[in-house]
Design a protein around this motif. Structure first.
Motif, PDB file in Angstrom:
ATOM      1  N   TYR A 138     -76.811  61.991  -3.137  1.00 45.52           N
ATOM      2  CA  TYR A 138     -75.276  62.193  -3.090  1.00 45.52           C
ATOM      3  C   TYR A 138     -75.945  62.882  -2.007  1.00 45.52           C
ATOM      4  O   TYR A 138     -76.313  64.329  -2.762  1.00 45.52           O
TER       5      TYR A 138
ATOM      6  N   PRO B 158     -83.410  60.082 -19.234  1.00 44.09           N
ATOM      7  CA  PRO B 158     -82.998  61.274 -19.598  1.00 44.09           C
ATOM      8  C   PRO B 158     -81.638  61.323 -18.942  1.00 44.09           C
ATOM      9  O   PRO B 158     -81.362  60.939 -17.742  1.00 44.09           O
ATOM     10  N   SER B 159     -80.596  61.929 -18.994  1.00 41.47           N
ATOM     11  CA  SER B 159     -79.273  62.630 -18.171  1.00 41.47           C
ATOM     12  C   SER B 159     -79.764  63.145 -16.985  1.00 41.47           C
ATOM     13  O   SER B 159     -80.384  63.702 -16.589  1.00 41.47           O
TER      14      SER B 159
ATOM     15  N   GLY C 195     -80.349  58.905 -13.055  1.00 41.64           N
ATOM     16  CA  GLY C 195     -80.067  58.065 -11.799  1.00 41.64           C
ATOM     17  C   GLY C 195     -79.434  56.216 -12.757  1.00 41.64           C
ATOM     18  O   GLY C 195     -79.216  55.929 -11.248  1.00 41.64           O
TER      19      GLY C 195
ATOM     20  N   GLU D 291     -73.528  53.508 -21.065  1.00 41.60           N
ATOM     21  CA  GLU D 291     -72.958  53.510 -22.125  1.00 41.60           C
ATOM     22  C   GLU D 291     -71.839  52.560 -22.153  1.00 41.60           C
ATOM     23  O   GLU D 291     -71.077  53.930 -22.988  1.00 41.60           O
TER      24      GLU D 291
HETATM   25  N1  LIG Z   1     -70.734  61.925  -7.273  1.00 37.71           N
HETATM   26  C1  LIG Z   1     -71.906  62.700  -7.383  1.00 37.71           C
HETATM   27  N2  LIG Z   1     -72.263  63.623  -6.456  1.00 37.71           N
HETATM   28  C2  LIG Z   1     -72.906  64.904  -6.349  1.00 37.71           C
HETATM   29  N3  LIG Z   1     -73.862  64.146  -7.234  1.00 37.71           N
HETATM   30  C3  LIG Z   1     -74.011  63.297  -7.952  1.00 37.71           C
HETATM   31  C4  LIG Z   1     -72.884  62.762  -8.348  1.00 37.71           C
HETATM   32  N4  LIG Z   1     -73.254  61.328  -9.165  1.00 37.71           N
HETATM   33  C5  LIG Z   1     -74.852  61.935  -9.517  1.00 37.71           C
HETATM   34  N5  LIG Z   1     -74.770  62.610  -9.108  1.00 37.71           N
HETATM   35  C6  LIG Z   1     -76.316  63.453  -9.255  1.00 37.71           C
HETATM   36  O1  LIG Z   1     -77.244  62.050  -9.177  1.00 37.71           O
HETATM   37  C7  LIG Z   1     -78.056  62.485  -9.733  1.00 37.71           C
HETATM   38  C8  LIG Z   1     -77.944  61.328 -11.157  1.00 37.71           C
HETATM   39  O2  LIG Z   1     -76.803  60.427 -11.451  1.00 37.71           O
HETATM   40  P1  LIG Z   1     -76.904  59.570 -12.114  1.00 37.71           P
HETATM   41  O3  LIG Z   1     -74.832  59.695 -12.273  1.00 37.71           O
HETATM   42  O4  LIG Z   1     -76.695  58.312 -11.291  1.00 37.71           O
HETATM   43  O5  LIG Z   1     -77.173  59.680 -13.445  1.00 37.71           O
HETATM   44  P2  LIG Z   1     -77.469  59.280 -14.851  1.00 37.71           P
HETATM   45  O6  LIG Z   1     -78.731  58.827 -15.540  1.00 37.71           O
HETATM   46  O7  LIG Z   1     -76.898  58.551 -15.279  1.00 37.71           O
HETATM   47  O8  LIG Z   1     -76.774  60.818 -15.937  1.00 37.71           O
HETATM   48  P3  LIG Z   1     -76.513  60.550 -17.478  1.00 37.71           P
HETATM   49  O9  LIG Z   1     -77.227  59.892 -18.384  1.00 37.71           O
HETATM   50  O10 LIG Z   1     -75.771  61.713 -17.674  1.00 37.71           O
HETATM   51  O11 LIG Z   1     -75.051  59.720 -17.179  1.00 37.71           O
HETATM   52  C9  LIG Z   1     -77.478  63.318 -10.997  1.00 37.71           C
HETATM   53  O12 LIG Z   1     -78.382  64.374 -10.378  1.00 37.71           O
HETATM   54  C10 LIG Z   1     -76.606  64.028 -10.442  1.00 37.71           C
HETATM   55  O13 LIG Z   1     -76.027  65.060 -10.573  1.00 37.71           O
END
Ligand SMILES: Nc1ncnc2c1ncn2[C@@H]1O[C@H](COP(=O)(O)OP(=O)(O)OP(=O)(O)O)[C@@H](O)[C@H]1O
Ligand SMILES: [Mg+2]
Lengths: 240, 790
Positions: A22, A46-47, A50, A174
């Motif tokens: 992103y 982890p949160s 990705g 989720e």
């Molecule tokens: N729309 C966006 N714009 C910029 N960065 C993003 C965007 N969506 C996600 N990110 C970044 O990309 C990375 C991965 O995000 P992603 O949503 O895939 O994580 P996740 O594992 O699903 O987290 P969670 O468990 O909190 O849902 C993170 O560092 C997040 O900050």
């Protein structure tokens, strides 16, 4: 054999070292993953690691910056918008934490929506929608607006909608994240039970180990990379 | 199927969707009503302008009056008369051979025989209402019937068709022999004035002035709660809809609202129509049944408005990318730059500078139009930047949560904030410019000759060689002066034709003719200095001079008192005294009513001078009308094309026209402000719904609703007031050069009238009050028990 065709039997869905960022934030780095037909796969991690990004790439909602995504022997990442819309309508189902239903429409409307967007007749579409609402123990709620349903009920409507098109894959991000454990358990039971009955592949992103326990297999995403024992086995070769 | 889905979304989408639908429909209904009204008035105007112009009839030259030689034809004498400033179309006709088919005037069954006349219903009414000698005596004979509407432009037209004997008509100058009556519309008359063009221009400007706020209104309404709608669209995309299907859904929704609105608008227009027909938009009313759109126009509106709305909905979606995960704005709005004021400044500069360069010269219409267009566009372009500026200033100057919140939002989104204000800007600008110019011109006119000419009636006969009609020969002149002088309280200035005039010099003129530059070849008139002394505004002779030559043409013919005024004084001490043989040394006559003066007038007449014109001052209006009545035969015999009018009446004709322009302009302004106010309300409601979440949170965290209301009001009022201020300034900026150019030397600085303050001030106030109507929505939407977020 054309370069875009993958002979069956192989993995139903496969990601080949896909990367996606992103802006300057990398979310996926050369992630690879294979999913066989009928499998129920849990993606954990982890949160911010990705997971959601990976799921969206697998479902053709995002296109990866590099790498390839194959579905059922066809490249997904190079497919146009109309083709991906058709896949979402016919082959994929989605159950997200929230936001996938139109709150102003009734439960029946929402479930019938993908059929209506296709060429299915209205009567037939609603008939099938009602059938699925029943199977998800939502009889009588068909005329309620989904904005007026409880969280658990809404998720079950989402599952009904995901299943109504007889899809090949259900992508769940989720699905129980906003529910209490009891409601969450029920939602997962229904999702997994119906998926197995119908032979549908399920890819579920979750934090919850109890959810993951329903799965056949789990992979971990860390820093945009996937740890998957099967991935290596497929990497670089087309035939099992 | 997708279309059906769209309809289902807008019809069954719950209260919010219903409110949206109702607002869109209401906005469109308003717009359609206004549109249909404009179209109806324009139609009425066109239909009226296209009626056969029997007044345009021309005939063969009156060569010898071989009566009966022109078979089947009639003698025809058409001229303008007036009563109390209201013009009367008067036609005297004589059928040459009653057995042969005579040319027919529309609206009259047959040309009246001698001693019979037809009058229009309005004239019949007027004749019955005022004393005989003031009006009815002008039409000899008995009434044969009423002039039908085929000959009239509206129910208020004063028209008379008077039957005469061929002998009587042959004695009137200006009589022609006519074979057929003209049936082409007035606009095609080669001699037509530019009034039609003026009105068409006016309707054009009105249409633009109205369309902008209407589009803003409908656009704002369709954009209502856009973010939430786009979130829904994303959900539908996730379920497998293509981008095209989303467009279909969005356009179904917009088209439904627009269709409901168009139908409601058509119904509303039917309710408004009777009132509309009573509006004298061009000074006199139209026949009510022509004030209507045509069937195709109805069809275009009912079909076109929903189509346009659907297209607009698709167009507005171009700016957002709706993915299955949500909607993303394609472009981040950048802060507006200072360059945005450039077009406005350029327009004002063009208007103040080149367009009107050179005092007294006619303005360059192309430059002036370009300047106007630049100003109008410039106002809309500059608005967001000015809004941002004002918001930043406000944020710096004030404390308090409400001001800060409002200023922040304005500074962050000045374009969005200003969008709903566009219509107001145009309305205030047009209204101010017109209301600034018209009163100055009107008061300037009546100040001509310091107002002393207002009650003076000018009666031109043949005042110049090129003018139609002939001067009254000495005998007739005596008779007339005696007759006029017999009325009580009357002062007369006879103006004689000079017999010997010079040819104009071939070389360029040594100076620009006017006061201070009197070229002998132009001095075609002779007046007695004693008589002149009773009209000091016209000037005075050098002491000892008894009669002077002068040029009265402008005074006698101009329909623009401002140009008359610019030409005063006509006589000054340098004016050449009349040379021998043209009345010099003789008392040319004073016509003050006693026998001795009449004798003097006779002396002048015997000197061979014929009467070019008379100026008559009579302060009593009844006497004036009596004089006018007694003048009728003289004017007819001379064949003059000019009617006896007082200068106040001359001014009045122009004033009526100007007032119409102002009235129409202010009516449009009022309408525009109303529409803009509705647009504002919709925008406010939309803004509140859009920010339901942050507002609710603010309220949950203890911000009083009053503060939130204040935020909303400030957000709206600041751009509105700012826009109104800038637009009004630009309006005065446009009015200034125009007034200067007209060079109204004696005009008191006239402020815009009560009509302006009422329309523009009241309209703005109403627009802001309409906004207050949106506040209960804020209360409701942000109620804490409503705080359920999806
Ligand atoms: N729309 C966006 N714009 C910029 N960065 C993003 C965007 N969506 C996600 N990110 C970044 O990309 C990375 C991965 O995000 P992603 O949503 O895939 O994580 P996740 O594992 O699903 O987290 P969670 O468990 O909190 O849902 C993170 O560092 C997040 O900050
Ligand atoms: Mg996630």
């Amino acid at each position: 054999m054309t370069i875009d065709a993958l002979p069956a039997p192989g993995p139903l869905l496969r990601a080949d070292s896909i990367s996606r960022s992103y802006g300057r934030t990398p979310a996926l780095r050369e992630a690879s993953l294979s999913v066989t037909a009928g499998e129920i796969l849990a993606i954990m991690g982890p949160s911010g690691s990705g997971k959601s990004t990976l799921l969206h790439c697998l479902a053709g909602i995002f296109t990866p910056d590099t790498g390839q995504v194959w579905f059922d022997g066809h490249r997904l990442d190079t497919l146009g918008d109309a083709g991906r819309s058709r896949l979402r309508r016919t082959a994929f189902g989605f159950v997200f934490q929230f936001g996938q239903l139109v709150p102003e429409l009734t439960a029946a409307d929402n479930v019938a929506l993908p059929l209506l967007l296709g060429r299915t007749g209205r009567r037939h579409a609603y008939q099938r929608a009602r059938g699925w609402l029943e199977r998800l123990e939502l009889d009588g709620l068909g005329e309620r607006r989904t904005g007026e349903l409880s969280g658990g009920q809404a998720q079950r409507v989402a599952i009904a909608r995901a299943l109504v098109t007889r899809p090949k894959v259900i992508f769940a991000d989720e699905p129980t994240g906003a529910l209490d454990s009891l409601a969450g358990e029920k939602v997962m039971d229904l999702l997994v039970g119906l998926a197995r009955q119908e032979g549908v592949t399920v890819i579920v992103v979750t934090h919850d180990s109890r959810v993951a326990a329903c799965a056949d297999r789990e992979v971990i995403v860390r820093d945009g990379k996937v740890t998957d024992p099967y991935a290596d086995e497929y990497a670089g070769e087309a035939v099992r | 199927m997708t279309f059906w889905l769209g309809l289902r979304l807008s019809l069954r989408g719950g209260r919010e969707a219903a409110v949206r639908l109702a607002l869109v429909a209401a906005a469109v209904a308003m717009g359609v009503t206004v549109l249909l009204s404009t179209v109806a008035l324009f139609n009425a105007f066109r239909v009226t302008a296209e009626r056969p112009c029997w007044e345009c009839t021309t005939g063969s030259a009156p060569a010898g009056w071989a009566l009966g030689a022109t078979q089947g034809a009639a003698l025809w004498n058409h001229r303008q008369d007036s009563y109390a400033g209201r013009p009367i179309e008067r036609l005297d006709v004589a059928v040459l051979d009653p057995a042969a088919p005579a040319p027919a005037v529309p609206g009259v069954p047959a040309l009246p025989a001698a001693g019979r006349f037809y009058v229009s219903p309005a004239l019949a009414e007027l004749m019955a209402a005022v004393p005989r000698e003031q009006l009815a005596d002008r039409f000899p004979g008995a009434r044969a019937g009423l002039v039908g509407r085929a000959a009239l432009s509206g129910p208020d037209d004063l028209v008379a068709v008077v039957g005469r004997t061929p002998g009587e008509l042959a004695g009137m100058a200006g009589t022609v022999a006519v074979d057929t009556v003209a049936t082409f519309p007035a606009a095609q008359d080669p001699a037509a004035d530019d009034l039609t063009a003026l009105y068409e221009h006016g309707f054009g400007i009105a249409a633009i002035g109205l369309i902008v706020p209407l589009l803003v209104l409908v656009g704002t309404a369709t954009r209502l709660a856009a973010a939430r709608r786009e979130a829904r669209f994303a959900a539908v995309r996730l379920a497998g809809a293509t981008a095209r299907q989303i467009n279909a859904i969005a356009s179904a929704d917009a088209a439904l609202g627009a269709l409901l609105g168009a139908l409601a608008g058509v119904a509303l227009f039917q309710a408004v129509r009777p009132a509309l027909a009573g509006v004298a938009i061009t000074g006199s009313r139209f026949f009510p049944d022509v004030v209507t759109p045509t069937a195709p126009q109805y069809a275009i509106v009912i079909a076109g408005v929903p189509l346009a709305a659907a297209a607009a909905a698709v167009w507005s979606l171009r700016r957002v990318r709706i993915t299955p995960l949500g909607a993303a704005r394609r472009t981040r709005a950048s802060a507006p730059g200072w360059w945005r004021v450039l077009p406005l400044l350029a327009g004002l500069g063009l208007f103040a500078g080149p367009a009107f360069a050179g005092g007294g010269r006619e303005p360059d219409p192309l430059l002036a139009d370009a300047g106007l267009a630049l100003i109008m566009v410039g106002l809309m372009v500059a608005g967001p930047w000015l809004t941002m500026l004002a918001a930043r200033l406000a944020a710096r100057l004030t404390r308090g949560a409400a001001t800060l919140l409002a200023a922040r939002r304005l500074a962050a989104e000045p374009k969005a904030a200003f969008r709903s204000v566009n219509g107001i800007v145009l309305a205030v600008f047009i209204g101010t410019a017109v209301a600034g110019i018209v009163p100055a011109v009107v008061s300037g006119q009546l100040a001509a000759g310091d107002g002393t000419l207002n009650e003076v009636m000018r009666v031109p006969f043949g005042y110049a060689d090129a003018a139609p009609g002939r001067p009254l020969p000495p005998g007739e002149a005596d008779e007339l002066l005696a007759e006029v002088g017999a009325h009580p309280g009357v002062t007369v200035l006879p103006i004689y034709r000079r017999t010997t005039t010079q040819d104009p010099p071939a070389a360029p003129l040594p100076c620009d003719p006017g006061p201070g530059c009197r070229l002998d070849f132009m001095l075609g008139h002779v007046v007695s200095c004693d008589d002149l002394a009773r009209f000091p505004a016209l000037g005075a002779c050098a002491p000892g001079v008894r009669a002077v030559t002068a040029d009265f043409n402008r005074l006698l013919t101009s329909d623009n008192l401002l140009s008359v005024d610019r030409n005063l004084p006509i006589v000054d001490p340098t004016s050449p005294s009349a040379p021998a043989g043209t009345g010099t040394g003789k008392d040319v006559g004073s016509g003050s009513g006693n026998d001795a003066d009449s004798g003097k007038a006779g002396a002048a007449a015997s000197d061979g001078l014929s009467l070019a014109a008379v100026l008559i001052r009579a302060d009593d209006p009844a006497v004036r009308e009596r004089i006018r009545t007694s003048l009728t035969p003289y004017v007819a015999r001379s064949g003059s094309a000019e009617t006896p009018l007082t200068f106040a009446e001359v001014a009045r004709f122009r004033e009526v026209l100007l007032d119409q322009v102002e009235r129409v302009a202010l009516a449009i302004v009022a309408l525009t402000l109303l529409v803009a106010g509705c647009g504002l309300l919709v925008a406010v409601a939309g803004g509140v719904v859009e920010r339901r979440q942050p507002f609710t949170l603010l309220r949950l965290s203890g911000t009083p609703t009053r503060t939130l209301s204040l935020v909303v009001v400030l957000e709206t009022a600041v751009p509105v007031l700012l826009a109104a201020l800038v637009a009004a300034a630009a309006g005065f900026g446009v009015a200034g050069p125009v007034i200067d150019q007209l060079a109204i030397k004696s005009a008191p600085a006239a402020l815009p009238g009560a009509g302006y303050l009422l329309t523009v001030g009241g309209g703005l106030l109403a627009a802001l009050l309409i906004v207050l109507a949106g506040l209960p929505l804020l209360r409701r939407v942000t109620a804490p028990d409503n705080a359920r977020f999806e």
